[in-house]
Motif scaffolding. Structure first.
Motif, PDB file in Angstrom:
ATOM      1  N   ARG A 109       0.033  14.073  -9.348  1.00 16.19           N
ATOM      2  CA  ARG A 109       0.265  15.342  -9.582  1.00 16.19           C
ATOM      3  C   ARG A 109       1.182  15.592 -10.852  1.00 16.19           C
ATOM      4  O   ARG A 109       0.968  17.632 -10.556  1.00 16.19           O
ATOM      5  CB  ARG A 109       1.465  15.824  -7.880  1.00 16.19           C
ATOM      6  N   ARG A 110       0.930  15.272 -11.452  1.00 20.53           N
ATOM      7  CA  ARG A 110       1.419  15.794 -12.702  1.00 20.53           C
ATOM      8  C   ARG A 110       0.896  16.139 -13.512  1.00 20.53           C
ATOM      9  O   ARG A 110       0.937  16.484 -14.646  1.00 20.53           O
ATOM     10  CB  ARG A 110       1.678  13.717 -13.605  1.00 20.53           C
TER      11      ARG A 110
ATOM     12  N   HIS B 116       0.736   8.859   2.382  1.00 19.69           N
ATOM     13  CA  HIS B 116       1.736   8.298   2.617  1.00 19.69           C
ATOM     14  C   HIS B 116       2.268   7.906   3.345  1.00 19.69           C
ATOM     15  O   HIS B 116       2.689   7.059   3.712  1.00 19.69           O
ATOM     16  CB  HIS B 116       2.290   8.366   0.874  1.00 19.69           C
ATOM     17  N   ILE B 117       2.798   9.620   3.800  1.00 19.14           N
ATOM     18  CA  ILE B 117       3.468  10.059   4.969  1.00 19.14           C
ATOM     19  C   ILE B 117       2.850   8.720   6.732  1.00 19.14           C
ATOM     20  O   ILE B 117       4.049   8.231   6.629  1.00 19.14           O
ATOM     21  CB  ILE B 117       3.690  11.067   5.388  1.00 19.14           C
TER      22      ILE B 117
ATOM     23  N   ALA C  47       3.077   5.855  -5.778  1.00 18.31           N
ATOM     24  CA  ALA C  47       2.371   6.257  -6.878  1.00 18.31           C
ATOM     25  C   ALA C  47       1.375   7.119  -7.590  1.00 18.31           C
ATOM     26  O   ALA C  47       1.282   7.835  -8.766  1.00 18.31           O
ATOM     27  CB  ALA C  47       2.595   4.931  -7.576  1.00 18.31           C
ATOM     28  N   ALA C  48       0.149   6.435  -6.197  1.00 20.24           N
ATOM     29  CA  ALA C  48      -0.915   7.332  -6.766  1.00 20.24           C
ATOM     30  C   ALA C  48      -0.811   9.385  -7.100  1.00 20.24           C
ATOM     31  O   ALA C  48      -1.304   9.843  -7.995  1.00 20.24           O
ATOM     32  CB  ALA C  48      -1.789   6.694  -6.487  1.00 20.24           C
TER      33      ALA C  48
ATOM     34  N   ALA D  20       0.554  -1.105   0.228  1.00 18.06           N
ATOM     35  CA  ALA D  20      -0.236  -0.135  -0.186  1.00 18.06           C
ATOM     36  C   ALA D  20       1.216   1.248  -0.208  1.00 18.06           C
ATOM     37  O   ALA D  20       0.393   2.086  -0.721  1.00 18.06           O
ATOM     38  CB  ALA D  20      -0.983   0.185   1.281  1.00 18.06           C
ATOM     39  N   VAL D  21       2.569   1.186   0.740  1.00 16.47           N
ATOM     40  CA  VAL D  21       2.828   2.032   0.915  1.00 16.47           C
ATOM     41  C   VAL D  21       3.475   2.776  -0.249  1.00 16.47           C
ATOM     42  O   VAL D  21       2.927   4.106  -1.493  1.00 16.47           O
ATOM     43  CB  VAL D  21       4.015   1.922   1.522  1.00 16.47           C
ATOM     44  N   LYS D  22       3.938   1.626  -1.627  1.00 18.74           N
ATOM     45  CA  LYS D  22       4.065   2.377  -2.521  1.00 18.74           C
ATOM     46  C   LYS D  22       3.321   2.413  -3.452  1.00 18.74           C
ATOM     47  O   LYS D  22       3.269   3.650  -4.124  1.00 18.74           O
ATOM     48  CB  LYS D  22       5.278   1.126  -3.382  1.00 18.74           C
TER      49      LYS D  22
END
Length: 557
Positions: A253-254, A273-274, A247-248, A241-243
């Motif tokens: 952000r892009r 994520h943090i 990624a999400a 889930a962290v990875k």
């Protein structure tokens, strides 16, 4: 003194409304006429027990009310302490009794407890009835007579205060000795119990921590598996889930510049994520830490078994309660270890207080001894004119164990004859002699106590002639000096000497039997005394004799 008496619906009395006068008054009337009813009504004003049966048949309520003049009797403090208005010229005491059994008491129209009315009544009226002669049998009465005449109230109060302190110390000493004896019996067992708890080295919160650790170790495999799977779900290189959350967030952000709406979502995913990274790190660490340790499990179980065993033995459910028991045992053992010193201190204090009491008791004994001689002399001076020429009267003081009234036992000894050995007065005196002794004692007491009104109920029982006349003169003497004496009598010699004369009569009416009382005029007094002399048929000789008695009575005054 009693100025006015009002009685309504009390036993055989419909209504009585009568004035009384200072000095010496007499009340006469045939046996059963209702004199005792009037005394019973006055007794209710003195706080005696009431009974709804005393209400006149067919009525709902009875009222007894008396007016007193208290201008010379120093009762201001009583009224001030009890927050009752005082009219010294006209103090009113009232008692009401309903057919429901409810009783109410009033002093100057202020509702008061019956006990308070009784306290005031005891300071206003003394009713001496024939049964009071039995008081001569009681040591406390005889001692009280001596103390009243000795005027030693302050000394007696001081002694009683010291005696109370002594008895308190003596009780504490007895309790301490009992506690020490009991403690010594149980000392060995108490020390064993103390050491048993103390050696366990218990600490607050220990039991809860051990129980929590025990539960963790007992489920270590289950916990480790759950933590491993959680770690994989969060930290797996491919599916964690962290990875994936990272990624999400990067994907969003892009497109922030071209699709600003997602900027907030990207920030939120960054925060998630943090947070997931932190959780994943903690879970990974816990996976390494959790492991089943059989040695630690044995150690915990042994410690808990020790704690549970102590709790069961001492019937408690917490380490805190065990600690409290240990501290209590420690205090008791400390008390035992230091009991000799504490005992000596309390023994010394008790001894000092006893010495104080003994010193004050000796003072009381000296005062009573001096007063006893005075009473003996005055009683002889009073009883000889009352027809006991060879009287011997002794106030015997004997030592007794210390008590709340001192260390003296008082007994009145009496003999009417020179050759007869003196014995306790109630054992050897006739009824008439006892009446004369009591009258003489009351006369002495009245000189020492400012009692407004004294009522004698047939104090003349067993006497007649000149002796009765002498008794009347004593009552007349008592009636002087702002005091009121009322004598209920059957003797013409006493009736003739009264300043005022009242008669109680009973009559039969269609509504039933009624009692009433009226004050007699001079001529009515002549007829009443003549009837007392000769009976129902009044002769001219009886009338003349009655006039002579009344005339002589005035001369005696």
């Amino acid at each position: 003194m009693l100025k006015h008496l009002y009685i309504k619906n009390f036993t055989l009395i419909d209504q009585l409304d009568i004035d009384f006068h200072p000095g010496f008054s007499v009340i006469s009337g045939e046996t059963g006429a209702g004199k005792s009813i009037i005394l019973g009504a006055i007794g209710l004003l003195l706080g005696n027990r009431a009974d709804s049966k005393q209400i006149k048949k067919g009525e709902k309520k009875c009222i007894i009310e008396a007016h007193f003049s208290l201008t010379h009797y120093g009762l201001e403090k009583f009224f001030e302490e009890n927050n009752i208005d005082l009219d010294a010229e006209d103090t009113i005491i009232r008692r009401e009794l309903s057919d429901t059994g409810k009783s109410r008491a009033f002093i100057n129209d202020t509702p008061v407890p019956l006990q308070l009315m009784k306290r005031l009544g005891e300071q206003l009226v003394d009713i001496h009835s024939q049964h009071q002669n039995l008081l001569l049998q009681r040591e406390d009465f005889q001692l009280n007579v001596v103390d009243i005449i000795a005027d030693n109230a302050k000394d007696l109060q001081t002694f009683r205060e010291k005696y109370t302190l002594y008895r308190s110390a003596a009780r504490q000493l007895e309790q301490m000795k009992a506690d020490i004896a009991k403690g010594l019996e149980n000392e060995e067992f108490m020390r064993f119990q103390f050491e048993e708890i103390n050696s366990a080295h218990l600490t607050d919160g220990e039991q809860e921590e051990l129980e929590a650790e025990s539960r963790t170790l007992s489920h270590s495999e289950e916990i480790k598996t759950a933590l491993y799977e959680t770690d994989k779900a969060l930290n797996d290189e491919e599916t964690g889930a962290v990875k994936n959350v990272k990624a999400a967030a990067e994907c969003l952000r892009r497109i922030e510049e071209v699709f600003p709406k997602v900027k907030g979502m990207a920030e939120r995913l960054g925060s998630v994520h943090i947070e997931l990274q932190d959780i994943g790190s903690d879970v990974g660490s816990d996976v390494e830490d959790v492991d089943f340790d059989p040695n630690r499990m044995d150690s915990i179980n042994q410690r808990l078994d020790k704690i549970y065993s102590l709790q069961q033995k001492f019937r408690v459910s917490s380490v805190k309660e065990l600690t409290e028991i240990m501290e209590n045992l420690k205090a008791q053992l400390h008390s035992i270890d230091n009991s000799d010193e504490a005992l000596k201190e309390l023994e010394a204090e008790t001894g000092r207080r006893l010495a104080d009491c003994n010193k004050l008791a000796k003072t009381l004994t000296a005062l009573r001894t001096k007063t006893a001689r005075k009473i003996e002399e005055e009683m002889r001076n009073r009883l000889v004119p009352l027809g006991i020429p060879n009287v011997r009267f002794q106030v015997q003081l004997l030592p007794k164990p210390l008590s709340a009234d001192g260390a003296d036992k008082i007994q009145f000894l009496f003999s009417a004859n020179k050759s007869t050995e003196m014995q306790p007065v109630v054992q050897v005196a006739s009824g008439g002699e006892i009446a004369r002794v009591m009258l003489s004692l009351k006369a002495m007491i009245s000189g020492a106590v400012k009692l407004p009104t004294i009522i004698f109920d047939e104090i003349d029982t067993g006497v007649s002639g000149k002796t009765a006349q002498k008794m009347a003169l004593i009552m007349k003497e008592m009636g002087d000096s702002n005091r009121q004496v009322i004598s209920i009598t059957h003797l013409p010699q006493i009736a003739a000497l009264g300043t005022s004369h009242y008669k109680v009569e009973k009559e039969e009416t269609p509504a039933g039997t009624r009692s009433q009382m009226r004050e007699l005029s001079q001529e009515q007094r002549v007829s009443e005394i003549a009837q007392m002399l000769s009976g129902a048929d009044i002769s001219e000789a009886a009338l003349q004799n009655a006039r002579e008695l009344l005339c002589n009575g005035k001369k005696q005054y």
